[in-house]
Design a protein around this motif. Structure first.
Motif, PDB file in Angstrom:
ATOM      1  N   TRP A 487      79.097   6.088  15.120  1.00  0.00           N
ATOM      2  CA  TRP A 487      79.484   6.910  16.264  1.00  0.00           C
ATOM      3  C   TRP A 487      80.658   6.301  17.028  1.00  0.00           C
ATOM      4  O   TRP A 487      80.993   6.741  18.124  1.00  0.00           O
ATOM      5  CB  TRP A 487      78.294   7.103  17.213  1.00  0.00           C
ATOM      6  CG  TRP A 487      77.135   7.785  16.561  1.00  0.00           C
ATOM      7  CD1 TRP A 487      76.101   7.175  15.918  1.00  0.00           C
ATOM      8  CD2 TRP A 487      76.909   9.183  16.458  1.00  0.00           C
ATOM      9  NE1 TRP A 487      75.228   8.107  15.416  1.00  0.00           N
ATOM     10  CE2 TRP A 487      75.696   9.362  15.742  1.00  0.00           C
ATOM     11  CE3 TRP A 487      77.591  10.311  16.899  1.00  0.00           C
ATOM     12  CZ2 TRP A 487      75.169  10.613  15.457  1.00  0.00           C
ATOM     13  CZ3 TRP A 487      77.054  11.556  16.620  1.00  0.00           C
ATOM     14  CH2 TRP A 487      75.865  11.708  15.908  1.00  0.00           C
ATOM     15  N   GLY A 488      81.276   5.267  16.443  1.00  0.00           N
ATOM     16  CA  GLY A 488      82.302   4.519  17.167  1.00  0.00           C
ATOM     17  C   GLY A 488      83.494   5.344  17.592  1.00  0.00           C
ATOM     18  O   GLY A 488      84.105   5.076  18.634  1.00  0.00           O
ATOM     19  N   ASP A 489      83.870   6.347  16.812  1.00  0.00           N
ATOM     20  CA  ASP A 489      85.057   7.131  17.134  1.00  0.00           C
ATOM     21  C   ASP A 489      84.892   7.964  18.398  1.00  0.00           C
ATOM     22  O   ASP A 489      85.878   8.402  19.000  1.00  0.00           O
ATOM     23  CB  ASP A 489      85.420   8.051  15.962  1.00  0.00           C
ATOM     24  CG  ASP A 489      84.300   9.016  15.622  1.00  0.00           C
ATOM     25  OD1 ASP A 489      83.141   8.562  15.523  1.00  0.00           O
ATOM     26  OD2 ASP A 489      84.575  10.216  15.461  1.00  0.00           O
ATOM     27  N   LEU A 490      83.624   8.174  18.831  1.00  0.00           N
ATOM     28  CA  LEU A 490      83.397   8.982  20.035  1.00  0.00           C
ATOM     29  C   LEU A 490      83.322   8.145  21.311  1.00  0.00           C
ATOM     30  O   LEU A 490      83.217   8.694  22.405  1.00  0.00           O
ATOM     31  CB  LEU A 490      82.106   9.784  19.881  1.00  0.00           C
ATOM     32  CG  LEU A 490      82.115  10.840  18.768  1.00  0.00           C
ATOM     33  CD1 LEU A 490      80.776  11.575  18.717  1.00  0.00           C
ATOM     34  CD2 LEU A 490      83.238  11.831  18.963  1.00  0.00           C
ATOM     35  N   ALA A 494      76.181   4.301  24.121  1.00  0.00           N
ATOM     36  CA  ALA A 494      75.053   3.859  23.298  1.00  0.00           C
ATOM     37  C   ALA A 494      75.016   4.700  22.041  1.00  0.00           C
ATOM     38  O   ALA A 494      75.505   5.840  22.029  1.00  0.00           O
ATOM     39  CB  ALA A 494      73.738   4.001  24.068  1.00  0.00           C
ATOM     40  N   PRO A 495      74.443   4.159  20.939  1.00  0.00           N
ATOM     41  CA  PRO A 495      74.335   4.947  19.711  1.00  0.00           C
ATOM     42  C   PRO A 495      73.488   6.198  19.939  1.00  0.00           C
ATOM     43  O   PRO A 495      72.630   6.233  20.821  1.00  0.00           O
ATOM     44  CB  PRO A 495      73.656   3.991  18.727  1.00  0.00           C
ATOM     45  CG  PRO A 495      73.855   2.640  19.293  1.00  0.00           C
ATOM     46  CD  PRO A 495      73.888   2.795  20.784  1.00  0.00           C
ATOM     47  N   VAL A 496      73.745   7.228  19.131  1.00  0.00           N
ATOM     48  CA  VAL A 496      72.985   8.465  19.220  1.00  0.00           C
ATOM     49  C   VAL A 496      71.714   8.333  18.389  1.00  0.00           C
ATOM     50  O   VAL A 496      71.750   7.852  17.244  1.00  0.00           O
ATOM     51  CB  VAL A 496      73.822   9.663  18.722  1.00  0.00           C
ATOM     52  CG1 VAL A 496      72.979  10.934  18.697  1.00  0.00           C
ATOM     53  CG2 VAL A 496      75.042   9.852  19.602  1.00  0.00           C
ATOM     54  N   THR A 497      70.580   8.740  18.947  1.00  0.00           N
ATOM     55  CA  THR A 497      69.324   8.770  18.211  1.00  0.00           C
ATOM     56  C   THR A 497      68.638  10.108  18.471  1.00  0.00           C
ATOM     57  O   THR A 497      69.029  10.841  19.387  1.00  0.00           O
ATOM     58  CB  THR A 497      68.388   7.630  18.633  1.00  0.00           C
ATOM     59  OG1 THR A 497      68.101   7.755  20.038  1.00  0.00           O
ATOM     60  CG2 THR A 497      69.019   6.263  18.360  1.00  0.00           C
ATOM     61  N   VAL A 498      67.603  10.383  17.687  1.00  0.00           N
ATOM     62  CA  VAL A 498      66.839  11.610  17.883  1.00  0.00           C
ATOM     63  C   VAL A 498      65.354  11.296  17.872  1.00  0.00           C
ATOM     64  O   VAL A 498      64.904  10.336  17.232  1.00  0.00           O
ATOM     65  CB  VAL A 498      67.147  12.658  16.786  1.00  0.00           C
ATOM     66  CG1 VAL A 498      68.564  13.155  16.881  1.00  0.00           C
ATOM     67  CG2 VAL A 498      66.862  12.110  15.387  1.00  0.00           C
ATOM     68  N   SER A 499      64.602  12.099  18.586  1.00  0.00           N
ATOM     69  CA  SER A 499      63.146  12.073  18.541  1.00  0.00           C
ATOM     70  C   SER A 499      62.673  13.346  17.866  1.00  0.00           C
ATOM     71  O   SER A 499      63.268  14.417  18.056  1.00  0.00           O
ATOM     72  CB  SER A 499      62.563  11.979  19.948  1.00  0.00           C
ATOM     73  OG  SER A 499      62.968  10.776  20.576  1.00  0.00           O
ATOM     74  N   ILE A 500      61.563  13.220  17.088  1.00  0.00           N
ATOM     75  CA  ILE A 500      61.141  14.342  16.261  1.00  0.00           C
ATOM     76  C   ILE A 500      59.635  14.522  16.352  1.00  0.00           C
ATOM     77  O   ILE A 500      58.874  13.546  16.254  1.00  0.00           O
ATOM     78  CB  ILE A 500      61.540  14.129  14.787  1.00  0.00           C
ATOM     79  CG1 ILE A 500      63.054  13.878  14.658  1.00  0.00           C
ATOM     80  CG2 ILE A 500      61.119  15.316  13.920  1.00  0.00           C
ATOM     81  CD1 ILE A 500      63.516  13.519  13.267  1.00  0.00           C
TER      82      ILE A 500
END
Length: 557
Positions: A487-490, A494-500
């Motif tokens: 995700w460095g280019d954005l 903090a890094p993007v994560t998801v909950s499921i």
């Protein structure tokens, strides 16, 4: 049990198609009839509607050659019936153009017009790359439109066909399309000259000469009939350009050669061209000699066209016989020829131009309405940001599924701390995050799984036939793919994560009724498990049973 017909390879079918099309356009019907007798073998009664349609189309052409209009009509009806199952392609455009030409030959002008409109619309599609099928579609359309007295459109498709041929390697196809373009330009020039538009006629005749000259400069060996036709067209163009004297000698030479060994139609075509040149000389000089010779040539031309089945040029010859006889002071003869012209013309071409325009506009509007309807339908069911199906699309899909027949799992996916992404950076960055998450979900799902954007930063994954354990494994793979993405280019904080959250409706036991609860209850259960994943620290998968994924590995907690 006897075996069915052998399935012929597409390449062999294509070769057979080109041979039949080439023979179909030749004046001598013998080569076409010989090939058409094998058409049932070349185009078997297979599951391919395109080849079935071609088999019927060539059957119709053969029936016309045999003088059996009833059989031709039946074969044409069978071919048109197959058209609805043919995909939109250059090959289908060629099929429609050829069918239109056969209908024109049969003097079924309304049917020919409808097919020509559809073929013209399809050949104008920008999605069709240059191909031999496309250039042949333009070629047969040009011939058809000429037969419908739509000469401007005939020129347009001849030019378009040459443009396609110029992008392909076959020099012979380029030569034939240049010859066709020269011929259509000079015929339109003749019409403009008859209307008194002399400058426009000269301009078109110049284009015809340019095309004919370019055809001669190509490194190809045309058939003798094509070489003779090129001579006729180029000499005729000299007259339309304003120099009839320069046209007389070349036309007489090629006519003498054709009288010895030329085909019937081509002899009639040369006679028609020479008669027009001589009529122009007679009108200019006030001499009756060239006018008398023009009448004799027109009589021969009308007989040749009638025998060859070229009704359009037969009618033209009758009309010009009437006009020429009147110019020579023979009113009784003029009346005879004009009555024959009127009797044969009937309903033929009086409104061709207006009818084409009317039908083209109607068909174009219908196609545009269908296109807009498809766009609206897509927008109604597609999320414009991610290209995924939207909530409406998901609800429609879930509503059509019957729970209990097979296992079905749903997974609700939510981007962790998404509000902070928008607040710390911008909504543009937030949109980029959602698009990338959507791409990762698509990429790492199983074949057959379906991904939707439910709302905001929430996604839904439908996993048909997946048990809870299988669904958890798949969703853990998706969670890891998001967490491990770059995700460095954005330039995020903090890094993007998801909950499921995952919920599963198992298959009902044999003999037992299916579950009473529907997909909404299943979705609510998955949503509760998502809430649990968030509460326990995010970046994790939660489900009901013991197969749920282990606790967060430390990212985004």
């Amino acid at each position: 049990m006897s075996p069915g017909p052998a399935r012929v390879a597409p390449g062999d079918l294509q070769s057979a198609l080109w041979r039949l099309l080439d023979a179909s356009d030749r004046e001598d019907p013998a080569p076409f009839l010989a090939l058409a007798d094998r058409a049932d073998e070349d185009f078997p009664d297979s599951s391919w509607p395109t080849w079935q349609a071609w088999r019927h189309a060539f059957g119709a052409r053969r029936a016309l050659v045999d003088g059996d209009p009833a059989a031709a009509a039946a074969a044409m009806a069978a071919a048109r019936e197959q058209l609805d199952a043919c995909p939109a392609s250059a090959g289908t455009a060629l099929l429609m153009a050829y069918l239109a030409h056969v209908e024109t030959t049969a003097d079924h002008l309304d049917a020919a017009m409808l097919l020509a409109v559809d073929a013209s619309l399809l050949t104008d599609s920008p999605s069709l790359p240059p191909s031999r099928a496309l250039l042949q579609a333009h070629r047969w359309l040009s011939l058809t439109l000429s037969g419908l007295d739509l000469e401007e459109l005939a020129v347009h498709h001849a030019v378009r066909g040459h443009q396609v041929a110029a992008a392909l390697p076959d020099v012979g196809d380029r030569g034939l399309l240049l010859l066709l373009s020269a011929r259509q330009h000079v015929e339109l020039a003749q019409t403009m000259r008859r209307r008194g538009e002399v400058e426009r006629a000269a301009e078109l005749a110049g284009e015809a000469i340019t095309c004919a000259t370019a055809a001669r400069e190509l490194d190809w060996s045309p058939e003798q009939a094509d070489a003779d036709l090129l001579d006729v067209v180029q000499a005729w163009a000299l007259m339309c350009a304003g120099d009839p004297d320069a046209a007389v000698g070349p036309l007489r030479r090629v006519r003498r050669a054709l009288q010895r060994e030329g085909g019937l139609w081509l002899r009639g075509y040369a006679d028609l061209a020479l008669s027009r040149v001589l009529s122009a000389v007679a009108a200019r000089d006030g001499r009756t000699g060239p006018g008398e010779e023009a009448i004799d040539l027109l009589v021969d031309a009308s007989g040749a066209f009638a025998a060859a089945g070229d009704r359009r040029r037969y009618r033209q010859s009758l009309l010009e016989l009437g006009q020429g006889s009147a110019d020579l002071g023979r009113p009784a003869e003029a009346l005879h020829w004009l009555e024959a012209y009127r009797a044969d013309t009937g309903r033929a071409h009086a409104r061709s131009r207006e009818l084409w325009a009317e039908m083209f506009v109607r068909r174009s509007r219908l196609r545009e309405a269908e296109r807009q309807e498809a766009v609206l339908r897509r927008h109604a069911l597609e999320d414009p940001l991610t290209g995924l199906g939207n909530r409406r699309s998901a609800e429609r899909r879930l509503g059509a599924m019957r729970l209990g027949e097979e296992p079905l799992s749903l997974a609700v996916v939510d981007v962790d701390r998404f509000k902070e992404v928008n607040d710390d950076t911008s909504h543009t960055h937030g949109d980029a995050v959602l698009r990338r998450v959507a791409d990762l979900l698509r990429e790492h799902s199983r074949t057959g799984d379906e991904v939707y954007r439910w709302a905001g930063d929430e996604f839904l994954v439908v996993l048909p036939t997946a048990t809870e354990a299988q669904a958890v494994v798949v969703m853990e793979r998706l969670r890891s793919a998001v967490a491990e993405a770059d995700w460095g280019d954005l330039q995020l904080s903090a890094p993007v994560t998801v909950s499921i959250g995952v919920a599963t409706a198992p298959a009902a036991a044999e003999g037992q009724p299916g579950p009473v609860a529907g997909w909404r209850s299943l979705f609510d259960t998955a949503d509760l498990h998502l809430f649990s994943a968030k509460r326990l620290g995010r970046n994790r998968v939660r489900a009901h049973g013991p197969t749920e994924a282990p606790a967060n590995r430390g990212a985004g907690g």
